[in-house]
Structure formats: structure tokens, C-alpha cells
Design an enzyme around this catalytic site. Sequence first.
Site, PDB file in Angstrom:
ATOM      1  N   ASN A  44      40.800  37.034  41.937  1.00  0.00           N
ATOM      2  CA  ASN A  44      40.008  35.889  41.474  1.00  0.00           C
ATOM      3  C   ASN A  44      40.693  34.574  41.826  1.00  0.00           C
ATOM      4  OD1 ASN A  44      38.136  37.616  40.322  1.00  0.00           O
ATOM      5  ND2 ASN A  44      38.789  37.242  38.219  1.00  0.00           N
ATOM      6  N   ASP A 252      41.040  32.182  35.590  1.00  0.00           N
ATOM      7  CA  ASP A 252      41.493  32.422  36.969  1.00  0.00           C
ATOM      8  C   ASP A 252      41.008  31.316  37.904  1.00  0.00           C
ATOM      9  OD1 ASP A 252      42.675  34.812  36.166  1.00  0.00           O
ATOM     10  OD2 ASP A 252      40.859  35.966  36.568  1.00  0.00           O
ATOM     11  N   SER A 291      30.828  33.072  40.361  1.00  0.00           N
ATOM     12  CA  SER A 291      30.604  31.769  39.736  1.00  0.00           C
ATOM     13  C   SER A 291      31.425  30.659  40.386  1.00  0.00           C
ATOM     14  CB  SER A 291      30.953  31.830  38.243  1.00  0.00           C
ATOM     15  OG  SER A 291      32.355  31.876  38.035  1.00  0.00           O
TER      16      SER A 291
END
Length: 309
Positions: A44, A252, A291
Site C-alpha cells: 500500500n 498507509d 482509493s
Amino acid sequence: MMYDVLVIGSNMMELTTEIDRMPQLGETVAAPSFHMAFGGKGANQAVAAAKLGAKVAMISKVGADSLGQAYLAHFKQTGIDISGVSVGTQSNGVAPCFIHGNMNSIIVVQGANSELTPASLDDYHALIKNAKLIVLQQEIDLATNYRAIDLAEQYGVPVLLNPAPANDDLDLAHVTKCEFYAPNETELSRLTKRPVETLAEITTAAKDLVTQGVKNVIVTIGARGALWVTKDQELLIPSYQVPAIDSIGAGDSFIGAFAYYYTHGEDIPTALHHANAYAAVTVTRKGSQTSYPTAAELPALQAQLGIQS
């Protein structure tokens, strides 16, 4: 070849189920939806930095299965150098996630990540010594992180340690070798054994680590923002108030974004400010890596949320 960011750490396949409620022990309940996505704290952070434009390399272990092969292809597609990514003998790491509203519960199965041993880093000295910043988390063996920190010290490369998930066996002597120690308040409490309910208590705990030799403590404290503490100063960088729908991977994204902005010449407060703004966008979108916006997408998304970074 020089890299802005070298991430040494985990990759996980997220197995995400949206739930109306958690089942009781022995109970079966229906759930509205399921999806699978690329995750893992190390990956991530690498992906967030890469999406912003950092030159990123990864040292990790993928599984000897279809999930591992899918992750290798994903790293390549994201533009991450995979010369340090090898195939283990176990299945790929997985992270079953259960989402209820904007809250989440996560189970981590290390799989091939457990095969990223201290000795395996000896194949990658060239990657380590040619990085501007090394980023570590704790979804791999602590001993591997210690070896990475020692090698970074040998080559004069700064390290950012994000101690997630928390581990009570973390060695403070290695923490003090890092340029940045970046816990959330819970992880800070686990290391210092101090209360962290109030901002004053968080500051005191962070100062305790600085007194013991940690150079920069960056505490992420959710809606309150990020607290930066050194021997000379303490500074709270407020977060942005946005309509959050999914917090998975937000921490992250903050670490990866900070790594990008810091290695591209910003001072620490400015990099933290921009990392907060980046993370604020991610919690308004579903998933972890899904995202994370690219540098090209970011300005419009922040404008829609009223974020002036």
C-alpha cells in the site's frame, strides 16, 4: 539506479466483506457484498508513493500461487521496480477485511511474507544503498526489519519505520537508528507504556521516545491530524474534515504520500501537511490502493472536498 523510496515489507490480497454485523461465535450471517483487491501495508505504501510520481522499488515475497502472480503483474502495472520481489514457497499473504459502516476489522495471514528473512536482504544491497528513503512496517518478521535498519545505517540511508501492526517485542535500540518513527497513538502507547488519551499525553509519550534517542516521532491521531515531535519542537498538523466512508489503507496512504513529498524536497512540516491532504481524499473512496489517487487526479478530488493543500 537511484530510487526515491524503497519499501521493504508485505503484500497482501485483501478479501473484503461488507457486513451488517459481525457473527457471534458459531453463527453464520449473510453479508451484502464481497470483493478482492491488492493490499498489505508495505505494498500500500509503495503504491501510494508511486501513484504520486515517486520512483519506487519494493523488496517483498509473493506467493507461489495465482494471487502471487497477480500481485507481480500489479506491481509492474503500477510502475514499481520488482527486482527485489521474489516468489516464496507458500501461498500469498491475505487479509480478510470486514467493513461495517466506516469501521473495519482485519485478519492478517502472512503466507509468503513470512519468508522475507534477514538473510534474504543480502541479495539486495544495491537497492538498499541506492534509495533516498527506506520505508518499513511490521507485517514481516521484526528481525528482517532490524537487518534492514542495520544495512541502511551502513549505507547512510534514512529509514522511516511505521510500527504497524503493533508488536510489544519491538527493540527501541533499532527504533533510535531510524530517521522517522511513525506510529498511531495505540502503537505509541504499546512502545512507551504510557497513556495516550489526550493530546498532552500523546505529546508526553512522543517526547519520551525523543529523550531516548528517536530523531523524529510522527504520530498519526486520526481526525486530530499528525503530531511531529523532535528534541527542539512539537507541531500538530491538523487533518481535514471530510465525509469518510472507508478507512482501510488510510494510514498507509499517509506514509506513502509523506515518503513521496519528503524525498521530493519538501521540509517535514510541509510534507506532513500534503500527506494529510492526500490521506483525506482516500477515506472518501472505497478500498485501500483503489482509493489512492494519482498525482493527476489529486487536485480535482481535493477541490471537490474543499481541501486546499
